[in-house]
Design an enzyme around this catalytic site. Structure first.
Site, PDB file in Angstrom:
ATOM      1  CB  CYS A  47      -0.832   0.044   1.006  1.00 32.50           C
ATOM      2  SG  CYS A  47      -1.863  -1.498   1.378  1.00 32.50           S
ATOM      3  CG  HIS A  98      -1.928   4.150   5.095  1.00 29.02           C
ATOM      4  ND1 HIS A  98      -1.810   4.032   4.071  1.00 29.02           N
ATOM      5  CD2 HIS A  98      -1.974   3.138   5.745  1.00 29.02           C
ATOM      6  CE1 HIS A  98      -2.044   2.539   3.604  1.00 29.02           C
ATOM      7  NE2 HIS A  98      -1.929   1.998   4.429  1.00 29.02           N
ATOM      8  CD  GLU A 105      -1.682   7.436   9.368  1.00 24.34           C
ATOM      9  OE1 GLU A 105      -1.258   8.369   8.331  1.00 24.34           O
ATOM     10  OE2 GLU A 105      -2.623   6.576   9.084  1.00 24.34           O
ATOM     11  CE  LYS A 148      -5.841   4.059   2.235  1.00 21.47           C
ATOM     12  NZ  LYS A 148      -5.051   5.051   2.560  1.00 21.47           N
ATOM     13  CG  HIS A 208      -6.463   0.418   1.536  1.00 20.16           C
ATOM     14  ND1 HIS A 208      -5.549   1.270   0.564  1.00 20.16           N
ATOM     15  CD2 HIS A 208      -5.786  -0.174   2.270  1.00 20.16           C
ATOM     16  CE1 HIS A 208      -4.447   1.157   1.063  1.00 20.16           C
ATOM     17  NE2 HIS A 208      -4.374   0.118   2.059  1.00 20.16           N
ATOM     18  CG  PHE A 224      -0.287  -5.938   4.108  1.00 16.84           C
ATOM     19  CD1 PHE A 224      -0.441  -5.233   5.434  1.00 16.84           C
ATOM     20  CD2 PHE A 224      -0.865  -7.114   3.524  1.00 16.84           C
ATOM     21  CE1 PHE A 224      -1.819  -5.435   5.670  1.00 16.84           C
ATOM     22  CE2 PHE A 224      -2.207  -6.900   4.084  1.00 16.84           C
ATOM     23  CZ  PHE A 224      -2.838  -6.201   5.139  1.00 16.84           C
TER      24      PHE A 224
END
Length: 418
Positions: free
Chosen positions: A169, A309, A320, A341, A346, A405
């Site tokens: 991502c 994010h 975050e 998002k 996403h 990831f």
């Protein structure tokens, strides 16, 4: 050349988007500010057997304007179609005349987190049902993750640096950051940078379902993606592409380009922690934001807005938030943070580029889009996330965060051009 690193300024001169909200910049921005949502029941296939039956799909997409022929479209995976179309838009938006430009000095870094999953799925079914002799000779070129970047160079004659990032991502933000470095180093005058993704196929949805990473709010798709909300239960899959044009300032000025903003900093770190989970305290994300600030010559107090994010996963949003507090201290309470998002889902390897476009438009218009579906604030997510309604504020400098990831972190810093 390295000796000119500090002297070269890099500006954003073109934007292109393919998203669940729209496949053009103006409509995308209008719908985003209005708080609209692109999530719905999956239409691409029958998802009734899946624990997650919702996604943010790009519907009614027509790749034709960006491609040289229908034959080329048939030989191209859906993710590459998105990427080529977004690049075509960015070129048009920039006003550059490629026939009058030295294309040896123009490159493209357009990545994908997963690549041609549509092709992989279809060709695997052909293998099982009809045997290896019926596989397409275009299977491998269609599914590999570098092909969107390769096709953009081929179709538009761009002979400068070209490769594809692949960092889950964080893919698109790494592509943008590396394109910024390339121009700063003097290896190109112009770069197209971003990411593309198309994973709303049974194996893609099924794989993330098996991880229990996605929302299962199937009866209420429009409210399923809930970044920073106490009732969030995972991310919602999206698809699409974002591509921005980065340009050496002197090159842009020489051709009379419109300049949206200046890209000034880039951070790139690793959590070195876990396959899928972030560092619990957000340490890797904090180091990444600090690096972007340092490279951009910015102080924490210079930042007005952060596009987080913010995937709506329970641990991710908390980590975050902690990272932002670590980096910005008391100023964390004064800046605004949002996640888009909730509206787009996403978009995996495309997310960072689409969100960099959001940051660019925010700088241009002094308007921050809302974090939709934020109804029940999580006590551990206690910053100003612009809940549900866009806000007009003075925006001088921004940070765009992308975390993937594998512990991949990327942060981009940009500011108003002056």
């Amino acid at each position: 050349m390295a000796s000119n690193w500090s002297d070269r300024r890099v500006v954003i001169t073109g934007l292109g988007v393919v998203s669940p909200l729209a496949t053009d910049i103006d409509t995308f921005w209008t719908r985003l500010l209005a708080g609209e949502c692109g999530v719905d029941k999956i239409a691409a296939f029958d998802a009734t057997q899946f624990t997650t039956q919702i996604a943010a799909e790009v519907r009614g997409f027509d790749p034709t304007p960006a491609f040289p022929s229908p034959k080329e479209i048939r030989r191209t995976d859906r993710y590459s179609q998105f990427g080529v179309h977004a690049a075509w838009q960015a070129i048009k938006d920039s006003g550059i005349d490629l026939s009058r430009t030295n294309c040896d000095e123009i490159g493209a870094f357009i990545g994908s987190g997963i690549g041609g999953l549509t092709t992989t799925t279809e060709q695997h079914a052909t293998l099982l049902q009809r045997g290896p002799g019926r596989l397409s000779p275009f299977m491998i070129p269609m599914l590999i993750s570098n092909m969107a970047s390769g096709l953009v160079s081929m179709y538009f004659g761009l002979r400068g640096p070209n490769f594809a990032t692949c960092s889950a991502c964080a893919t698109a933000s790494h592509a943008i950051g590396e394109a910024w470095r390339t121009i700063k180093m003097g290896d190109a005058q112009v770069m197209l940078a971003g990411g593309a993704e198309a994973t709303i196929v049974p194996i893609g949805i099924g794989g993330f379902c098996a991880m229990r990473a996605m929302s299962t709010r199937n009866d209420d798709p429009k409210h399923a993606s809930r970044p920073f909300d106490k009732e969030r239960d995972g991310f919602v899959m999206g698809e699409g592409a974002g591509v921005i044009m980065l340009e050496d300032l002197e090159h842009a000025k020489a051709r009379g380009a419109r300049i949206y903003a200046e890209l000034v900093g880039y951070g790139n770190t690793a959590d070195a922690h876990h396959l899928t989970a972030p560092s619990p305290g957000g340490e890797g994300a904090a180091r990444c934001m600090r690096m972007a600030l340092r490279n951009g010559g910015l102080n924490p107090e210079d930042i007005s807005y952060i596009n987080a994010h913010g995937t709506a996963t329970p641990p991710g949003d908390i980590a975050e938030t902690m990272a932002i507090k670590t980096v910005f201290g008391d100023h964390a309470r004064k800046l605004v943070v949002n996640s888009t998002k909730g509206a787009t889902g996403h978009m995996l390897g495309a997310a960072g580029a689409v969100e960099m476009i959001v940051c660019t438009k925010a700088l241009q218009t002094d308007t921050a889009p809302p974090t939709i579906n934020l109804e029940y604030p999580d006590p551990e997510c206690d910053l100003d996330y612009i809940p549900n309604t866009a806000r007009s504020i003075k925006i001088n400098a921004v940070i765009n965060n992308s975390f993937g990831f594998g512990g991949h972190n990327a942060s981009i810093a940009a500011r108003k051009f002056a």
